[in-house]
Design an enzyme around this catalytic site. Structure first.
Site, PDB file in Angstrom:
ATOM      1  N   TRP A   6      31.646  11.393   9.608  1.00  0.00           N
ATOM      2  CA  TRP A   6      30.591  11.850   8.699  1.00  0.00           C
ATOM      3  C   TRP A   6      30.989  11.617   7.239  1.00  0.00           C
ATOM      4  CZ3 TRP A   6      31.602  16.584  11.946  1.00  0.00           C
ATOM      5  CH2 TRP A   6      32.690  17.297  11.489  1.00  0.00           C
TER       6      TRP A   6
HETATM    7 FE1  SF4 Z   1      35.579  10.387   8.849  1.00  0.00          FE
HETATM    8 FE2  SF4 Z   1      37.910  10.668   7.602  1.00  0.00          FE
HETATM    9 FE3  SF4 Z   1      36.101  12.637   7.473  1.00  0.00          FE
HETATM   10 FE4  SF4 Z   1      37.401  12.138   9.749  1.00  0.00          FE
HETATM   11  S1  SF4 Z   1      38.313  12.871   7.829  1.00  0.00           S
HETATM   12  S2  SF4 Z   1      35.184  12.515   9.537  1.00  0.00           S
HETATM   13  S3  SF4 Z   1      37.608   9.923   9.698  1.00  0.00           S
HETATM   14  S4  SF4 Z   1      35.891  10.546   6.622  1.00  0.00           S
END
Ligand code: SF4
Ligand code: SF4
Length: 151
Positions: free
Chosen positions: A48
């Site tokens: 997300w």
């Molecule tokens: Fe996506 Fe990184 Fe957020 Fe995990 S931490 S949902 S991989 S942007």
């Protein structure tokens, strides 16, 4: 657009039990390939774009492609954290670079007060919102469409 790893910069967090991006992802998407010692997003459809992994990655090996409403002409958006601030470096397709620096919360881990110290005894029949009227700076709030005030 989901997060992605630049394998040339990723050092596998130097073989720690759990990499920083694995620790930070609230969706458990990041995986370390133990052969190459490079991390990758195992399920990009579920990402997300919260940027937690991007912000925590020590060598800045992670990135998220910004949506058009965020960087309409396309750009690289890279955060760099310090102990009291975060600096966002925006590199536009034209090569122009802009940097924005903001203060960050410095509360010691585990010491954050739930609800910010506000009284959490909510009355769901009450028309005021949580923390009102104190957080508005007003002495009282008027119920919509009435002359009923609440202090
Ligand atoms: Fe996506 Fe990184 Fe957020 Fe995990 S931490 S949902 S991989 S942007
Ligand atoms: Fe690689 Fe960065 Fe993840 Fe560490 S936090 S494994 S350096 S992508």
């Amino acid at each position: 657009m989901p997060s992605f790893v630049n394998p040339e910069k990723c050092d596998g967090c130097k073989a720690l039990d759990k990499t920083a991006c694995q620790y930070a992802c609230p969706n458990d998407l990041m995986v370390l390939n133990k052969d190459s010692m490079k991390a990758y997003n195992q399920e990009p459809d579920q990402c997300w774009e919260c940027q937690c992994c991007v912000k925590i990655c020590p060598p800045q090996a992670m990135d998220v492609r910004g949506y058009a409403d965020f960087v309409p002409m396309g750009a690289s958006v890279v955060p760099l954290r310090s102990s009291d601030s975060i600096m966002w470096t925006i590199t536009f397709r034209s090569g122009q670079v802009k940097r924005f620096k903001f203060p960050i919360r410095t509360t010691v881990e585990g010491k954050a007060e739930p609800a910010g110290g506000w009284d959490t005894k909510a009355n769901l029949d009450d028309f005021t919102l949580f923390t009102e009227p104190a957080s508005t700076g007003l002495e009282a709030i008027c119920a919509p469409g009435t002359k009923t005030w609440k202090k």
